[in-house]
Design an enzyme around this catalytic site. Structure first.
Site, PDB file in Angstrom:
ATOM      1  N   GLY A 242      73.983 -13.238 -63.243  1.00 42.31           N
ATOM      2  CA  GLY A 242      72.770 -12.905 -62.794  1.00 42.31           C
ATOM      3  C   GLY A 242      71.894 -14.062 -63.338  1.00 42.31           C
ATOM      4  O   GLY A 242      70.598 -13.974 -63.128  1.00 42.31           O
TER       5      GLY A 242
ATOM      6  N   GLY B  40      68.551 -15.064 -61.558  1.00 41.38           N
ATOM      7  CA  GLY B  40      67.482 -14.046 -61.319  1.00 41.38           C
ATOM      8  C   GLY B  40      66.218 -14.509 -62.247  1.00 41.38           C
ATOM      9  O   GLY B  40      66.071 -15.392 -62.913  1.00 41.38           O
TER      10      GLY B  40
ATOM     11  N   ASP C  90      76.510 -16.738 -61.014  1.00 46.83           N
ATOM     12  CA  ASP C  90      75.520 -16.228 -60.033  1.00 46.83           C
ATOM     13  C   ASP C  90      76.177 -16.049 -58.672  1.00 46.83           C
ATOM     14  O   ASP C  90      77.321 -17.001 -58.504  1.00 46.83           O
ATOM     15  CB  ASP C  90      74.202 -17.113 -59.972  1.00 46.83           C
ATOM     16  CG  ASP C  90      73.153 -16.083 -59.407  1.00 46.83           C
ATOM     17  OD1 ASP C  90      72.260 -15.506 -60.055  1.00 46.83           O
ATOM     18  OD2 ASP C  90      73.195 -15.948 -57.974  1.00 46.83           O
TER      19      ASP C  90
ATOM     20  N   ASN D 171      81.428 -13.644 -58.029  1.00 40.53           N
ATOM     21  CA  ASN D 171      80.985 -11.932 -58.261  1.00 40.53           C
ATOM     22  C   ASN D 171      81.688 -11.493 -59.379  1.00 40.53           C
ATOM     23  O   ASN D 171      82.791 -11.660 -60.004  1.00 40.53           O
ATOM     24  CB  ASN D 171      81.586 -11.526 -56.996  1.00 40.53           C
ATOM     25  CG  ASN D 171      80.772 -10.156 -56.507  1.00 40.53           C
ATOM     26  OD1 ASN D 171      80.675  -9.535 -57.535  1.00 40.53           O
ATOM     27  ND2 ASN D 171      80.879  -9.929 -55.522  1.00 40.53           N
TER      28      ASN D 171
ATOM     29  N   TYR E 125      70.120   3.454 -59.630  1.00 40.65           N
ATOM     30  CA  TYR E 125      69.872   2.276 -60.309  1.00 40.65           C
ATOM     31  C   TYR E 125      69.595   2.928 -61.829  1.00 40.65           C
ATOM     32  O   TYR E 125      70.349   2.527 -62.819  1.00 40.65           O
ATOM     33  CB  TYR E 125      68.549   1.640 -60.242  1.00 40.65           C
ATOM     34  CG  TYR E 125      68.007   0.486 -60.966  1.00 40.65           C
ATOM     35  CD1 TYR E 125      68.796  -0.600 -61.253  1.00 40.65           C
ATOM     36  CD2 TYR E 125      66.715   0.544 -61.819  1.00 40.65           C
ATOM     37  CE1 TYR E 125      68.213  -1.788 -61.979  1.00 40.65           C
ATOM     38  CE2 TYR E 125      66.452  -0.307 -62.583  1.00 40.65           C
ATOM     39  CZ  TYR E 125      66.985  -1.630 -62.735  1.00 40.65           C
ATOM     40  OH  TYR E 125      66.596  -2.561 -63.434  1.00 40.65           O
TER      41      TYR E 125
ATOM     42  N   LYS F 186      71.914   2.403 -65.124  1.00 39.34           N
ATOM     43  CA  LYS F 186      71.634   1.827 -66.220  1.00 39.34           C
ATOM     44  C   LYS F 186      71.698   2.541 -67.492  1.00 39.34           C
ATOM     45  O   LYS F 186      72.428   2.426 -68.553  1.00 39.34           O
ATOM     46  CB  LYS F 186      70.067   1.654 -66.287  1.00 39.34           C
ATOM     47  CG  LYS F 186      69.714   0.349 -65.305  1.00 39.34           C
ATOM     48  CD  LYS F 186      70.134  -0.996 -66.030  1.00 39.34           C
ATOM     49  CE  LYS F 186      69.605  -2.199 -65.262  1.00 39.34           C
ATOM     50  NZ  LYS F 186      70.497  -3.504 -65.654  1.00 39.34           N
TER      51      LYS F 186
ATOM     52  N   ILE G 111      58.205  -6.135 -65.236  1.00 44.15           N
ATOM     53  CA  ILE G 111      58.028  -7.574 -65.729  1.00 44.15           C
ATOM     54  C   ILE G 111      57.282  -8.348 -64.812  1.00 44.15           C
ATOM     55  O   ILE G 111      57.590  -8.434 -63.420  1.00 44.15           O
ATOM     56  CB  ILE G 111      59.305  -8.184 -65.849  1.00 44.15           C
ATOM     57  CG1 ILE G 111      60.291  -7.310 -67.019  1.00 44.15           C
ATOM     58  CG2 ILE G 111      59.100  -9.438 -66.822  1.00 44.15           C
ATOM     59  CD1 ILE G 111      61.300  -7.734 -67.433  1.00 44.15           C
TER      60      ILE G 111
HETATM   61  C1  AKB Z   1      62.768  -2.229 -60.904  1.00 41.97           C
HETATM   62  O1  AKB Z   1      61.848  -1.961 -60.385  1.00 41.97           O
HETATM   63  O2  AKB Z   1      64.041  -1.755 -60.267  1.00 41.97           O
HETATM   64  C2  AKB Z   1      62.865  -2.749 -62.057  1.00 41.97           C
HETATM   65  C3  AKB Z   1      63.117  -2.007 -63.163  1.00 41.97           C
HETATM   66  C4  AKB Z   1      61.866  -1.108 -63.655  1.00 41.97           C
HETATM   67  O3  AKB Z   1      63.902  -1.889 -64.032  1.00 41.97           O
HETATM   68  N1  AKB Z   1      61.867  -3.566 -62.109  1.00 41.97           N
END
Ligand code: AKB
Length: 337
Positions: free
Chosen positions: A10, A13, A35, A54, A152, A156, A192
């Site tokens: 990545g 990014g 990437d 990939n 997500y 994680k 971020i």
């Molecule tokens: C998102 O918004 O998905 C990311 C995060 C908070 O991990 N920036």
């Protein structure tokens, strides 16, 4: 002889850009940057080689395994939280299967080198899922409220555990098992804000989008309420944190996964700050209920005491100095150009 490299997935990014610049400045340019797209012109002179491919392509990873000796992996490739809600299956594939593939590569490398491979995994405050009481809660530690409400966040949290498993228990019944062959380190990042790049597909994108729009004289419709509060930091601190955690002696680290934070303005407070510097800024609210509910499930503040004690985490920028010494000068310079 295999070439000795640091692997960054990545690489194009936001974090990839910052990390490659920072490693290069420290003389570490033996980077293999992977990437989906050609490596961006602003970083391609700072790496050894760029690979378009990939992380789900096992042949490609096999090729990397046979051609290179990988000392460290920064596995940054991921689909962010808003994007992942639109394509949950694909997000699971990229975020989980992709990470599993990279962990397997790291273990294979450690076995063939006969030493340790370091692995950095950027986790997120999306691993938390809190209810309506968000505003009344104090700082949240790594072990509390780990009930993610997004694909997500689930990805994680699970990948943190996969990393810990691979570092400590993977193949524990096999004869060649050695705990510690994989040195897995992870940071749960807040939102971020970079002065150089604009994120895509995240749910914390509202603050970076707001300041970049103002700097370009564009109107911005913020997709969360003014009183929405969550932790943020600026990109230089995020990159410094990765460098510091990865440089820390292993015996100093009491855990694999660390919270870090810097400041946590509400969207309204941040908008006021933006207007101090760009008085013409037109910032309105056009609430997206679904994205709002995601940010509402993330903590307003996190407890990063463990990072402060174990590896001396301390952000260089608070909200005021972030604006004064980083965001405004860099963003202004960028758009003037
Ligand atoms: C998102 O918004 O998905 C990311 C995060 C908070 O991990 N920036």
């Amino acid at each position: 002889m295999r070439k000795k490299i640091i692997l960054i997935t990545g690489a194009n990014g936001e974090i990839g850009h910052g990390l490659i610049n920072s490693l290069y400045a420290k003389g570490m340019d033996n980077i293999l940057a992977l990437d989906l797209h050609p490596i961006s012109s602003s970083i391609k002179d700072k790496i050894l080689e760029g690979l378009i491919g990939n992380i789900l392509d096992k042949n490609l990873l096999e090729q990397i395994n046979s051609e290179y000796e990988v000392s460290t992996i920064y596995h940054l490739a991921a689909l962010l939280s808003t994007r992942a809600e639109f394509s949950p299956q694909m997000a699971h594939e990229v975020n989980v299967t992709g990470t599993l593939n990279l962990l397997s590569l790291a273990v294979d490398q450690a076995k063939s080198i006969g030493g340790r491979v370091k692995f950095f995994f950027p986790s997120s405050i999306a691993v938390y899922g809190i209810g309506k009481s968000k505003g009344s809660l104090g700082p949240i530690s790594e072990t509390e409220y780990c009930h993610p409400q997004t694909m997500y966040g689930c990805n994680k949290l699970y990948c943190e555990n996969l990393g810990i498993y691979h570092a400590n228990y993977y193949h524990r019944l096999a004869d060649d098992f050695k705990s510690g062959h994989l040195d897995f380190r992870s940071i749960r990042f807040p939102g971020i804000i970079s002065a150089v790049t604009i994120p895509t597909g995240g749910t914390s994108d509202f603050l970076p989008e707001m300041i970049h729009a103002a700097a370009q004289g564009q109107k911005y419709d913020c997709f969360v309420r003014k009183d929405t509060r969550m932790p943020f930091m600026v990109m230089p601190d995020a990159i410094q944190a990765i460098i510091d955690l990865m440089a820390a002696d292993k015996f100093q680290l009491s855990q694999h996964v660390y919270n870090i934070g810097a400041f946590n303005p509400s969207a309204g407070e941040f908008a006021d700050k933006v207007r101090e510097h760009y008085p013409e800024a037109e910032i309105h609210n056009a609430i997206n209920g679904k994205r709002q509910s995601i940010v509402d499930s993330w903590p307003a503040q996190i407890d990063d005491e463990k990072a402060r004690t174990d590896w001396s985490w301390s952000p260089k920028f608070d909200l005021d100095s972030a604006f004064k010494n980083y965001l405004i000068p860099k963003i202004t310079q960028q758009y003037e150009r």
